[in-house]
Write a protein that holds these residues in place. Structure first.
Motif: not given
Length: 95
Positions: A29-30, A39-41, A49-50, A80-81
């Protein structure tokens, strides 16, 4: 009847990179935080969220298709780095 409850189907999401459906647990999930994609672990960060497969190929496809700004509803270009570094580190740990 065995008395067992039927198994619940696992939730599915679509990868914004390759556009394939997969189990939510197989995707990363981003979330947009400011102008960054992070990132959303744990899946607990607020906001839209994507989802993307945790591989560089899908990340590159999502960036090329401009999928993240579209998924986050009209935000401008996003950095997005941090995602790229995370996926590269994960790849190194697997090897």
């Amino acid at each position: 009847m065995s008395g067992r409850t039927p198994a619940r189907p696992r939730p599915e999401r679509t990868c914004v990179g390759c556009r394939e459906r997969a189990a939510k647990t197989d995707l990363l999930r981003i979330v947009a935080v400011g102008d960054d994609c992070v990132p959303d672990d744990r899946g607990t960060l607020p906001g839209r969220g994507a989802y993307v497969h945790p591989v560089l190929v899908c990340l590159d496809l999502a960036v090329r298709r401009r999928a993240f700004p579209r998924a986050f509803r009209g935000r401008g270009p996003l950095d997005t780095s941090a995602l790229r570094r995370r996926m590269e580190q994960t790849k190194q740990q697997v090897l």
